[in-house]
Design a protein around this motif. Sequence first.
Motif, PDB file in Angstrom:
ATOM      1  N   SER A 141     -10.730   7.922   3.400  1.00  0.00           N
ATOM      2  CA  SER A 141     -10.818   6.695   4.195  1.00  0.00           C
ATOM      3  C   SER A 141     -10.998   5.468   3.303  1.00  0.00           C
ATOM      4  N   GLU A 142     -11.725   5.620   2.203  1.00  0.00           N
ATOM      5  CA  GLU A 142     -11.932   4.501   1.282  1.00  0.00           C
ATOM      6  C   GLU A 142     -10.628   4.134   0.584  1.00  0.00           C
ATOM      7  N   ALA A 143      -9.872   5.140   0.187  1.00  0.00           N
ATOM      8  CA  ALA A 143      -8.624   4.884  -0.537  1.00  0.00           C
ATOM      9  C   ALA A 143      -7.590   4.196   0.342  1.00  0.00           C
ATOM     10  N   ILE A 144      -7.442   4.645   1.577  1.00  0.00           N
ATOM     11  CA  ILE A 144      -6.393   4.071   2.431  1.00  0.00           C
ATOM     12  C   ILE A 144      -6.765   2.682   2.957  1.00  0.00           C
ATOM     13  N   HIS A 145      -8.036   2.285   2.806  1.00  0.00           N
ATOM     14  CA  HIS A 145      -8.433   0.946   3.231  1.00  0.00           C
ATOM     15  C   HIS A 145      -8.472  -0.049   2.077  1.00  0.00           C
ATOM     16  N   LEU A 146      -8.085   0.382   0.883  1.00  0.00           N
ATOM     17  CA  LEU A 146      -8.066  -0.526  -0.266  1.00  0.00           C
ATOM     18  C   LEU A 146      -7.069  -1.662  -0.047  1.00  0.00           C
ATOM     19  N   ARG A 147      -7.470  -2.861  -0.449  1.00  0.00           N
ATOM     20  CA  ARG A 147      -6.599  -4.037  -0.397  1.00  0.00           C
ATOM     21  C   ARG A 147      -6.300  -4.502  -1.817  1.00  0.00           C
ATOM     22  N   PHE A 148      -5.292  -5.349  -1.958  1.00  0.00           N
ATOM     23  CA  PHE A 148      -4.925  -5.832  -3.294  1.00  0.00           C
ATOM     24  C   PHE A 148      -6.118  -6.439  -4.022  1.00  0.00           C
ATOM     25  N   ASP A 149      -6.903  -7.251  -3.306  1.00  0.00           N
ATOM     26  CA  ASP A 149      -8.027  -7.938  -3.939  1.00  0.00           C
ATOM     27  C   ASP A 149      -9.150  -6.987  -4.339  1.00  0.00           C
ATOM     28  N   ASP A 150      -9.099  -5.743  -3.862  1.00  0.00           N
ATOM     29  CA  ASP A 150     -10.142  -4.775  -4.212  1.00  0.00           C
ATOM     30  C   ASP A 150      -9.929  -4.186  -5.601  1.00  0.00           C
ATOM     31  N   ILE A 151      -8.777  -4.442  -6.193  1.00  0.00           N
ATOM     32  CA  ILE A 151      -8.506  -3.981  -7.556  1.00  0.00           C
ATOM     33  C   ILE A 151      -8.903  -5.107  -8.499  1.00  0.00           C
ATOM     34  N   THR A 152     -10.032  -4.959  -9.162  1.00  0.00           N
ATOM     35  CA  THR A 152     -10.577  -6.017 -10.023  1.00  0.00           C
ATOM     36  C   THR A 152     -10.672  -5.540 -11.465  1.00  0.00           C
ATOM     37  N   GLU A 153     -11.049  -6.433 -12.340  1.00  0.00           N
ATOM     38  CA  GLU A 153     -11.206  -6.073 -13.751  1.00  0.00           C
ATOM     39  C   GLU A 153     -12.330  -5.062 -13.948  1.00  0.00           C
ATOM     40  N   TYR A 182       2.692   1.621  -9.362  1.00  0.00           N
ATOM     41  CA  TYR A 182       2.979   1.853  -7.938  1.00  0.00           C
ATOM     42  C   TYR A 182       3.114   0.544  -7.178  1.00  0.00           C
ATOM     43  N   LEU A 183       2.203  -0.401  -7.432  1.00  0.00           N
ATOM     44  CA  LEU A 183       2.215  -1.665  -6.698  1.00  0.00           C
ATOM     45  C   LEU A 183       3.467  -2.486  -6.993  1.00  0.00           C
ATOM     46  N   GLU A 184       4.010  -2.333  -8.183  1.00  0.00           N
ATOM     47  CA  GLU A 184       5.244  -3.042  -8.524  1.00  0.00           C
ATOM     48  C   GLU A 184       6.381  -2.629  -7.583  1.00  0.00           C
ATOM     49  N   MET A 185       6.396  -1.354  -7.213  1.00  0.00           N
ATOM     50  CA  MET A 185       7.400  -0.869  -6.267  1.00  0.00           C
ATOM     51  C   MET A 185       6.995  -1.172  -4.825  1.00  0.00           C
ATOM     52  N   ARG A 186       5.718  -1.073  -4.527  1.00  0.00           N
ATOM     53  CA  ARG A 186       5.247  -1.188  -3.161  1.00  0.00           C
ATOM     54  C   ARG A 186       5.251  -2.616  -2.612  1.00  0.00           C
ATOM     55  N   ARG A 187       4.927  -3.627  -3.418  1.00  0.00           N
ATOM     56  CA  ARG A 187       4.762  -5.001  -2.918  1.00  0.00           C
ATOM     57  C   ARG A 187       5.993  -5.536  -2.177  1.00  0.00           C
ATOM     58  N   PRO A 188       7.196  -5.386  -2.706  1.00  0.00           N
ATOM     59  CA  PRO A 188       8.358  -5.927  -1.983  1.00  0.00           C
ATOM     60  C   PRO A 188       8.636  -5.194  -0.660  1.00  0.00           C
ATOM     61  N   TYR A 189       8.147  -3.981  -0.538  1.00  0.00           N
ATOM     62  CA  TYR A 189       8.456  -3.174   0.651  1.00  0.00           C
ATOM     63  C   TYR A 189       7.764  -3.725   1.891  1.00  0.00           C
ATOM     64  N   ALA A 190       6.526  -4.187   1.754  1.00  0.00           N
ATOM     65  CA  ALA A 190       5.784  -4.767   2.883  1.00  0.00           C
ATOM     66  C   ALA A 190       4.997  -5.956   2.349  1.00  0.00           C
ATOM     67  N   PHE A 192       3.925  -8.694   3.518  1.00  0.00           N
ATOM     68  CA  PHE A 192       2.957  -9.397   4.359  1.00  0.00           C
ATOM     69  C   PHE A 192       1.745  -8.537   4.715  1.00  0.00           C
ATOM     70  N   ASP A 193       1.665  -7.358   4.122  1.00  0.00           N
ATOM     71  CA  ASP A 193       0.505  -6.480   4.314  1.00  0.00           C
ATOM     72  C   ASP A 193      -0.123  -6.241   2.947  1.00  0.00           C
ATOM     73  N   ASP A 194      -1.422  -6.486   2.841  1.00  0.00           N
ATOM     74  CA  ASP A 194      -2.063  -6.370   1.530  1.00  0.00           C
ATOM     75  C   ASP A 194      -2.786  -5.046   1.323  1.00  0.00           C
ATOM     76  N   HIS A 195      -2.549  -4.041   2.175  1.00  0.00           N
ATOM     77  CA  HIS A 195      -3.092  -2.715   1.905  1.00  0.00           C
ATOM     78  C   HIS A 195      -2.377  -2.105   0.697  1.00  0.00           C
ATOM     79  N   VAL A 196      -3.125  -1.436  -0.152  1.00  0.00           N
ATOM     80  CA  VAL A 196      -2.525  -0.834  -1.340  1.00  0.00           C
ATOM     81  C   VAL A 196      -1.545   0.271  -0.961  1.00  0.00           C
TER      82      VAL A 196
END
Length: 302
Positions: A141-153, A182-190, A192-196
């Motif tokens: 549940s934690e992994a599927i709720h991750l958002r882009f901003d949750d990936i930090t330094e 993964y995000l490089e491929m995923r971002r253009p696909y959706a 307007f949704d910031d879920h990872v």
Amino acid sequence: MLSEAVESYLTVRRACGFAIKSEGSLLRTFAAFADARSEGYICAATAIEWAGLAESVFQRARRLGAVIRFARHARAEDERHEVPLPVFGREKAPRPVPYIFSEDEIRRLVEEASQSGYRSLRRRTYSTLFALLACTGLRVSEAIHLRFDDITEDGLVIRCSKFHRSRIVPLHDTARAGLASYLEMRRPYAPFDDHVFISLRRKPLLIADVESAFQTIANRIGLPHQPGLPRPTPHSFRHTFAVRALESSPDSRDRIARHMLALSTYLGHSTVSGTYWYLDATPSLMRDIADRCEILVTGVQS
């Protein structure tokens, strides 16, 4: 009428931070059952009769347990309320023995996920997700709720997860690189949704999606699935992470205590006892416990 007392009790519990959704529903049903008999106070016999209407013993115990907690609260203000005895036994079934993956099984799961399905995004989604679960011990549940901003330094920010606690989970450089790829491929696909992690529906993954994909892949690589034996599930990645971390614990008593506390915090457990449960998960851990006990009793280091 008991319905009013139930609502008052639920208000107090929620104010203390408890969600009590299912328990609230149970108590309202019990109150209606008692109100139909014009009972203004909790009657132990009525509570046991109502709880006994459930199909299984565990369901009956759970029903009665909810009434017992409510009755203790109500009786503190009015002794005419009766507190039933827990005649149906434990509310919760014993925790099942977790399935612990070998390193080879994790590798095969990730590799098969990278080849499963007819679209490349689905393949990358599940291979990346399974790899992340394996190397971080996150809850699904934690992994599927991750958002882009949750990936930090500093790592992954897990926001208000189970027990309403937030924490930071450090990421190894290889895990960070895998997510970035993964995000490089995923971002253009959706865009307007910031879920990872997203599905082919361009929506956030559901737990049911993950479980279905995992079982398909587990069956393909031949993971054991026999009645009465530990069953591999997506949550087994977390179990495996916890057990491997415990196996790496240092020797001295004080260092073990610090190691357990750190691991409990890392995993997001509400109490350290939730982490100690993993100690009986593998023969190697049980051997380590036996060895430590022998040293403690005899004072002799083998």
